[in-house]
Write a protein that holds these residues in place. Structure first.
Motif, short mmCIF file in Angstrom:
data_model
loop_
_atom_site.label_atom_id
_atom_site.label_comp_id
_atom_site.label_asym_id
_atom_site.label_seq_id
_atom_site.Cartn_x
_atom_site.Cartn_y
_atom_site.Cartn_z
N ASP A 120 0.83 -1.21 0.00
CA ASP A 120 0.00 0.00 0.00
C ASP A 120 0.86 1.26 0.00
N SER A 121 1.97 1.23 0.73
CA SER A 121 2.82 2.42 0.80
C SER A 121 3.56 2.68 -0.51
N LEU A 122 3.63 1.67 -1.36
CA LEU A 122 4.34 1.82 -2.64
C LEU A 122 3.40 2.02 -3.83
N THR A 123 2.11 2.19 -3.59
CA THR A 123 1.17 2.29 -4.71
C THR A 123 1.44 3.50 -5.60
N SER A 124 2.01 4.55 -5.04
CA SER A 124 2.28 5.74 -5.86
C SER A 124 3.59 5.60 -6.64
N TRP A 125 4.36 4.56 -6.38
CA TRP A 125 5.63 4.34 -7.08
C TRP A 125 5.37 3.58 -8.37
N PRO A 126 6.12 3.88 -9.41
CA PRO A 126 6.06 3.01 -10.58
C PRO A 126 6.46 1.60 -10.17
N GLN A 127 5.78 0.59 -10.71
CA GLN A 127 6.02 -0.79 -10.31
C GLN A 127 7.50 -1.19 -10.48
N ALA A 128 8.11 -0.73 -11.55
CA ALA A 128 9.52 -1.06 -11.78
C ALA A 128 10.41 -0.48 -10.67
N ASP A 129 10.08 0.74 -10.20
CA ASP A 129 10.86 1.36 -9.12
C ASP A 129 10.71 0.55 -7.82
N ALA A 130 9.49 0.11 -7.55
CA ALA A 130 9.25 -0.68 -6.33
C ALA A 130 10.04 -1.99 -6.39
N ARG A 131 10.04 -2.65 -7.53
CA ARG A 131 10.81 -3.90 -7.67
C ARG A 131 12.30 -3.63 -7.54
N THR A 132 12.78 -2.53 -8.13
CA THR A 132 14.20 -2.18 -8.03
C THR A 132 14.57 -1.88 -6.58
N PHE A 133 13.72 -1.13 -5.88
CA PHE A 133 13.97 -0.85 -4.47
C PHE A 133 14.07 -2.15 -3.67
N ALA A 134 13.14 -3.08 -3.89
CA ALA A 134 13.16 -4.36 -3.18
C ALA A 134 14.46 -5.11 -3.46
N HIS A 135 14.89 -5.09 -4.71
CA HIS A 135 16.15 -5.76 -5.09
C HIS A 135 17.34 -5.15 -4.35
N TRP A 136 17.46 -3.81 -4.39
CA TRP A 136 18.61 -3.15 -3.78
C TRP A 136 18.57 -3.21 -2.26
N LEU A 137 17.37 -3.18 -1.68
CA LEU A 137 17.27 -3.32 -0.23
C LEU A 137 17.74 -4.71 0.19
N ARG A 138 17.32 -5.75 -0.54
CA ARG A 138 17.77 -7.11 -0.23
C ARG A 138 19.29 -7.20 -0.34
N ARG A 139 19.85 -6.60 -1.38
CA ARG A 139 21.30 -6.64 -1.54
C ARG A 139 22.00 -5.93 -0.38
N PHE A 140 21.47 -4.78 0.03
CA PHE A 140 22.06 -4.05 1.14
C PHE A 140 22.00 -4.89 2.42
N VAL A 141 20.87 -5.53 2.67
CA VAL A 141 20.74 -6.38 3.86
C VAL A 141 21.71 -7.55 3.79
N ASP A 142 21.83 -8.16 2.62
CA ASP A 142 22.70 -9.33 2.46
C ASP A 142 24.19 -9.00 2.49
N GLU A 143 24.56 -7.82 1.96
CA GLU A 143 25.97 -7.50 1.80
C GLU A 143 26.45 -6.32 2.63
N GLY A 144 25.53 -5.57 3.19
CA GLY A 144 25.88 -4.34 3.90
C GLY A 144 26.34 -4.59 5.33
N PRO A 145 26.35 -3.53 6.12
CA PRO A 145 26.90 -3.61 7.48
C PRO A 145 26.10 -4.51 8.42
N PHE A 146 24.89 -4.90 8.03
CA PHE A 146 24.06 -5.75 8.88
C PHE A 146 24.04 -7.19 8.41
N ALA A 147 24.88 -7.53 7.44
CA ALA A 147 24.91 -8.89 6.89
C ALA A 147 25.21 -9.90 7.99
N ALA A 148 24.66 -11.07 7.85
CA ALA A 148 24.89 -12.15 8.84
C ALA A 148 26.39 -12.32 9.04
#
Length: 171
Positions: A120-148
């Protein structure tokens, strides 16, 4: 990338990880799910869904609560039939906390609510932007300072284990 980018991300994460932000979100996710389920007990349920059966001390480390607080909240959830205590097969003196099938069902409800709230919070975003955000957020979580496996340096943690931002304080 400039240090300004790091500050901007750190400030945004600080806002997301604030105790008040989490409490507000948990209250929304648990609304109407029964007297035992609220913003205080939700982290115990959600943590057990991630870890599987574990001791109160181990769960406390996972969710950022001390063992006695986990135990008190687990008592409420046990009375509601959402978790059970079982003997630790590795140590007969110890007890593990585990979700019941009702507990798993309830966590599934909260996860659906969370996904819907995010959508619901992403309804105003273009769908491609929302998917890109999800991809980069996952990468940040997996590889960033909070990575396991990445542990912050001693004394380098803020609230909820987030690294302290050394730039301007979040607004």
């Amino acid at each position: 990338m400039t240090n300004t980018t790091g500050y901007e991300i750190a400030d945004s994460l600080g806002l997301l990880l604030r105790r008040t932000t989490r409490a507000r979100l948990y209250a929304h996710l648990t609304e109407g799910l029964g007297e035992a389920v609220d913003e205080l007990t939700y982290p115990v349920l959600s943590g057990l869904a991630r870890t599987g059966a574990c001791s109160a001390a181990d769960l406390g480390r996972e969710v950022g609560l001390d063992r006695s607080t986990v135990t008190r909240r687990a008592d409420r959830l046990e009375r509601a039939g959402l978790l059970r205590r079982e003997p630790d097969p590795a140590d007969g003196r110890a007890t593990l906390l585990a979700l019941t099938s009702e507990g798993h069902d309830l966590v599934a409800v909260t996860r659906r609510r969370l996904a819907a709230r995010i959508e619901d919070s992403l309804t105003s975003w273009p769908q491609a932007d929302a998917r890109t955000f999800a991809h980069w957020l996952r990468r940040f979580v997996d590889e960033g300072p909070f990575a396991a496996g990445e542990e912050p340096a001693a004394g380098d943690e803020g609230e909820a284990g987030a690294p302290k931002a050394s730039g301007p304080a979040p607004g």
